[in-house]
Enzyme design. Structure first.
Site: not given
Ligand code: NAD
Length: 416
Positions: A108
């Site tokens: 990561k």
């Molecule tokens: P992103 O940045 O596109 O979106 C994040 C969202 O979370 C936004 O809506 C933001 O406003 C919200 N957010 C941020 N801080 C917050 C808080 N303190 N309280 C409430 N909401 C909050 O991110 P993403 O890619 O959608 O990833 C979200 C989660 O999924 C993360 O934990 C990431 O590790 C996990 N994830 C993502 C992927 C991927 O392909 N993007 C794959 C596996 C896991």
């Protein structure tokens, strides 16, 4: 598993690892080797801001275990992406890629920055400097970054370009790129597609009809928006959604397309005319059938776990539950589908993107989606069977399978 001292995210992930290692009877030396990251790099990331002054950010790339293949894992831009959090996320990638039986290890990256405070050009400069500072760790057969929170396909395009300035054109050096420059069709929706598939299967196995099931989603970014859109297609009712500034609730179901439009216009979720404003804390405690944390880690804790009013939690975010919360929910009979199973869709399609890049070949989107579901279905079937036959939780089963595969690879390769 109740603990007195507050554990760090890496220590929390290792509680789950230790349980699996214990069940597998791994010797202490082997456990130590599998528990700790193989390599950690911390770099400074100086950026000249648009007004001429220089900001210096902390950057990390942590390679947890590479016994099963090149290191694989996202890059997070977030103010709380410190070394321990990145270490925890790297370890989760090791167990996730093994559980999915992909030919990758786990890694990561992260930069401690709030990307919303930087202009596009500042983000471009930050990404290039970060990439150059870790570039000696990267390569299509060594370590392949991807997007995570705060980063996206544009970030990956900049990373590929910076890497290419040194090594020549190498699209397989990162995944999650824009489709026009070697990204895979279906990658953007992949994690949400996997999450929504998992919800439909797990709900069905619990005797819930996904049609009309009430869903609450925390996080309306890449994963949250795609999950919401696809769940609506399955006939579910998404009643609550939030972003970092708060959320909205509508007991009759939110119009997801209209909410997306509102967020695109205003930049936030609250203020949407089709629902009532609620806080993130209230959102988590809404009465629903399925709660989907899809934002940051450690949002369900010993404090709010006793108050949740859901039947099923599907961990789209990485590490959204503390181990204490996990115990409380197990005692309350609330089923939890673990992150390393639920959100693997992104790394699965990243794997397809990497193989397409290496072969200079393009798959049809329908083929990507079919193969994605095949892998998710196989992994879910394996986890469900292990949980049932051994009388353990789905998280314990998932870690058991992942840890066993990595331990076997280490043994076969004769590392020590
Ligand atoms: P992103 O940045 O596109 O979106 C994040 C969202 O979370 C936004 O809506 C933001 O406003 C919200 N957010 C941020 N801080 C917050 C808080 N303190 N309280 C409430 N909401 C909050 O991110 P993403 O890619 O959608 O990833 C979200 C989660 O999924 C993360 O934990 C990431 O590790 C996990 N994830 C993502 C992927 C991927 O392909 N993007 C794959 C596996 C896991």
């Amino acid at each position: 598993m109740a603990t007195a001292k507050k554990l760090t995210p890496f220590e929390e992930v290792n509680l789950f690892f230790d349980q699996a290692a214990e069940r597998l009877g791994l010797a202490e030396g082997r456990r130590e080797m599998l528990r700790r990251p193989w390599r950690e790099l911390q770099v400074q990331v100086p950026v000249r801001m648009d007004d001429g002054h220089i900001n210096v950010y902390n950057g990390f790339r942590i390679q947890h275990n590479g016994a099963r293949g090149p290191y694989k894992g996202g890059v997070r831009y977030h103010p709380e992406a410190d070394q321990d959090e990145v270490r925890a996320l790297a370890a989760l990638m090791t167990w996730k890629t093994a559980l999915m039986n992909l030919p990758f290890g786990g890694a990561k990256g992260g930069v401690q920055v709030d990307p919303t405070e930087l202009s596009n050009e500042e983000l471009n400069r930050l990404t290039r400097r970060y990439t150059i500072n870790i570039v000696h760790l990267l390569a299509p057969n060594r370590d392949i970054p991807a997007p995570d929170m705060g980063t996206n396909s544009q970030t990956m395009a900049w990373m590929m370009d910076a890497y290419g300035q040194i090594h020549g054109h190498s699209p397989a050096c990162v995944t999650g790129k824009p489709v026009e420059i070697g990204g895979s069709l279906g990658r953007e929706a992949a994690t949400g597609r996997g999450v929504s598939y998992l919800i439909s299967q797990a709900a069905n196995d619990m005797g819930m009809n996904p049609d009309g099931a009430r869903i609450v989603i925390q996080g309306f970014g890449n994963v949250g928006t795609w999950t919401a859109k696809l769940l609506q297609e399955y006939g579910c009712k998404v009643v609550g959604v939030s972003g970092v500034q708060g959320g909205v609730y509508n007991s009759n179901g939110l119009d997801i397309a209209a909410l997306l439009e509102h967020q695109n216009q205003s930049g936030v979720v609250p203020g949407f005319a089709g629902g009532d404003i609620i806080t993130n804390a209230e959102l988590l405690e809404l009465e629903c059938d399925v709660l989907v944390p899809a934002a940051i880690g450690n949002v369900v804790t010993a404090e709010n776990a006793p108050k949740l009013k859901t039947k099923l939690i599907v961990e789209a975010a990485n590490h959204p539950l503390t181990p204490e919360a996990d115990d409380i929910l197990a005692e309350r009979g609330i089923r939890v589908m673990p992150d390393i199973l639920v959100n693997a869709g992104g790394v699965i399609v990243s794997y397809f993107e990497w193989t397409q890049n290496l072969q200079e070949f393009r798959w049809e989107e329908s083929h990507v989606n079919e193969e994605l579901i095949k892998i998710m279905a196989r992994a879910y079937g394996e986890v469900r069977e292990k949980a049932q036959t051994e009388g353990i939780t789905h998280r314990q089963a998932a870690f058991h399978i992942g840890v066993e595969r990595v331990a076997r690879a280490v043994e076969l390769r004769g590392f020590v």
